[in-house]
Scaffold this motif. Structure first.
Motif, PDB file in Angstrom:
ATOM      1  N   ARG A  44       2.767   0.813  -6.331  1.00 36.70           N
ATOM      2  CA  ARG A  44       1.419   0.987  -6.844  1.00 36.70           C
ATOM      3  C   ARG A  44       1.358   0.354  -8.222  1.00 36.70           C
ATOM      4  O   ARG A  44       2.331   0.372  -8.959  1.00 36.70           O
ATOM      5  CB  ARG A  44       1.080   2.475  -6.942  1.00 36.70           C
ATOM      6  CG  ARG A  44      -0.338   2.763  -7.386  1.00 36.70           C
ATOM      7  CD  ARG A  44      -0.612   4.249  -7.291  1.00 36.70           C
ATOM      8  NE  ARG A  44      -0.528   4.710  -5.921  1.00 36.70           N
ATOM      9  CZ  ARG A  44      -0.290   5.974  -5.573  1.00 36.70           C
ATOM     10  NH1 ARG A  44      -0.076   6.868  -6.495  1.00 36.70           N
ATOM     11  NH2 ARG A  44      -0.249   6.325  -4.311  1.00 36.70           N
ATOM     12  N   ALA A  99       0.847  -1.196   0.000  1.00 37.12           N
ATOM     13  CA  ALA A  99       0.000   0.000   0.000  1.00 37.12           C
ATOM     14  C   ALA A  99       0.881   1.245   0.000  1.00 37.12           C
ATOM     15  O   ALA A  99       1.984   1.221   0.535  1.00 37.12           O
ATOM     16  CB  ALA A  99      -0.888  -0.002   1.223  1.00 37.12           C
ATOM     17  N   PRO A 100       0.412   2.321  -0.587  1.00 32.61           N
ATOM     18  CA  PRO A 100       1.222   3.533  -0.622  1.00 32.61           C
ATOM     19  C   PRO A 100       1.678   3.933   0.777  1.00 32.61           C
ATOM     20  O   PRO A 100       0.903   3.904   1.722  1.00 32.61           O
ATOM     21  CB  PRO A 100       0.261   4.571  -1.200  1.00 32.61           C
ATOM     22  CG  PRO A 100      -0.707   3.784  -2.000  1.00 32.61           C
ATOM     23  CD  PRO A 100      -0.861   2.474  -1.263  1.00 32.61           C
ATOM     24  N   GLU A 113       7.068   3.387  -1.676  1.00 31.71           N
ATOM     25  CA  GLU A 113       5.685   3.200  -2.111  1.00 31.71           C
ATOM     26  C   GLU A 113       5.665   2.285  -3.326  1.00 31.71           C
ATOM     27  O   GLU A 113       6.564   2.341  -4.155  1.00 31.71           O
ATOM     28  CB  GLU A 113       5.058   4.533  -2.517  1.00 31.71           C
ATOM     29  CG  GLU A 113       4.918   5.525  -1.395  1.00 31.71           C
ATOM     30  CD  GLU A 113       4.491   6.868  -1.947  1.00 31.71           C
ATOM     31  OE1 GLU A 113       3.293   7.136  -1.975  1.00 31.71           O
ATOM     32  OE2 GLU A 113       5.376   7.631  -2.361  1.00 31.71           O
ATOM     33  N   ASN A 119      -5.413   9.805  -6.272  1.00 32.74           N
ATOM     34  CA  ASN A 119      -4.840   8.784  -7.154  1.00 32.74           C
ATOM     35  C   ASN A 119      -5.590   7.467  -7.095  1.00 32.74           C
ATOM     36  O   ASN A 119      -4.999   6.421  -7.258  1.00 32.74           O
ATOM     37  CB  ASN A 119      -3.372   8.510  -6.803  1.00 32.74           C
ATOM     38  CG  ASN A 119      -2.546   9.751  -6.827  1.00 32.74           C
ATOM     39  OD1 ASN A 119      -2.767  10.606  -7.670  1.00 32.74           O
ATOM     40  ND2 ASN A 119      -1.613   9.854  -5.922  1.00 32.74           N
ATOM     41  N   PHE A 163       3.047   8.261 -11.173  1.00 31.50           N
ATOM     42  CA  PHE A 163       2.270   7.417 -10.273  1.00 31.50           C
ATOM     43  C   PHE A 163       0.777   7.642 -10.439  1.00 31.50           C
ATOM     44  O   PHE A 163      -0.029   6.770 -10.119  1.00 31.50           O
ATOM     45  CB  PHE A 163       2.701   7.665  -8.816  1.00 31.50           C
ATOM     46  CG  PHE A 163       3.738   6.691  -8.362  1.00 31.50           C
ATOM     47  CD1 PHE A 163       4.962   6.615  -9.004  1.00 31.50           C
ATOM     48  CD2 PHE A 163       3.489   5.826  -7.312  1.00 31.50           C
ATOM     49  CE1 PHE A 163       5.915   5.703  -8.607  1.00 31.50           C
ATOM     50  CE2 PHE A 163       4.448   4.906  -6.906  1.00 31.50           C
ATOM     51  CZ  PHE A 163       5.655   4.852  -7.548  1.00 31.50           C
TER      52      PHE A 163
END
Ligand SMILES: *[C@@H]1O[C@H](CO)[C@@H](O)[C@H](O)[C@H]1NC(C)=O
Length: 249
Positions: free
Chosen positions: A38, A20-21, A36, A247, A63
């Motif tokens: 993603r 997870a971020p 991070e 995001n 991102f």
């Protein structure tokens, strides 16, 4: 110490889903590194490593873009959300390689590629990583002084001195403006009611003139209290704008 904007990892056989971020990993010397991940873990992983004086947030546009593959980024030590050790031992080349190791191990990638390549390859065999992509990179500190532009090189003494904060901050703004004029602005969603009797839309927009990431939404048949006039439409526009900012689209 290498000074490299970023490198890309092409990772095979990823055994884990993206973290997870926002995740701290602990490097060998105890320094906490903010990393991070993603994206789609079935795709090759790209690891972005930023250059001097910025942080992982420099890659926000990438991102934010769902067309990119699984991406990993981290704030290198001394930058962004990572720890900022101030003892000399924390700044030898091996520490940078260990930061990379910590992120890779935490994310359980089998094979990675990173920046700080000179540091990483000083302590690992070449097959530790799958390849390197340099984006406007200086491969090492020595070559930096041949590669740096006449506009950028004079900034270095002010950015590396440690006694005058005012001087550093003023020079840093010059540096960022050379990296990209007008650094990224915050996203702004401006919602208006088409029938607003309180606020004049165009005058409000004039007051925001120049905002780089401005999205304007006008709700038809809506008064000043847009959320009462058009509750469903308001919620849809509001939430869609919010998800973009976070995001999560
Ligand atoms: C620090 O830098 C600023 C801006 O360059 C300069 O005006 C100031 O005199 C400096 N202060 C000291 C103590 O050198």
């Amino acid at each position: 110490m290498a000074l490299l904007p970023f490198v890309v990892a092409n990772i095979r056989d990823i055994h884990t889903r993206a973290v997870a971020p926002g995740h701290f990993v602990t490097s060998a010397d105890g320094t906490r590194i903010f990393a991070e991940a993603r994206g789609n873990p079935s795709k090759p992983v790209i690891v972005f490593i930023h250059g001097f004086g910025i942080g992982a947030m420099a890659f926000n546009e990438i991102f934010d873009d769902p067309l990119w593959l699984l991406q990993v980024r981290y704030d290198t030590r001394g930058h962004g959300r990572s720890d900022k050790p101030n003892n000399a031992a924390a700044w030898v080349s091996q520490r940078l390689a260990e930061d990379f190791d910590a992120v890779v191990q935490k994310l359980q990638f089998e094979q990675t590629i990173w920046t700080h390549i000179a540091d990483i390859l000083s302590f690992h065999p070449s097959d530790y990583i799958a390849g390197i992509i340099y984006d406007a990179a200086a491969p090492d500190m020595t070559s930096l002084f041949n590669i740096g532009s006449p506009a950028a090189l004079p900034l270095i003494p002010s950015l590396t001195q440690t006694t005058n904060v005012t001087q550093f901050q003023a020079t840093y703004i010059d540096f960022i403006n050379l990296c990209h004029p007008g650094p990224r602005a915050l996203p702004l969603l401006a919602i208006f009611g088409a029938d607003d009797k309180i606020i004049m839309k165009q005058a409000a927009l004039d007051a925001m003139a120049g905002w780089q990431r401005l999205t304007v939404v006008t709700l038809p048949n809506a008064e000043h209290f847009t959320w009462i006039s058009r509750p469903v439409l308001f919620r849809r526009q509001f939430c869609s704008g919010l998800l973009k900012m976070l995001n999560l689209r």
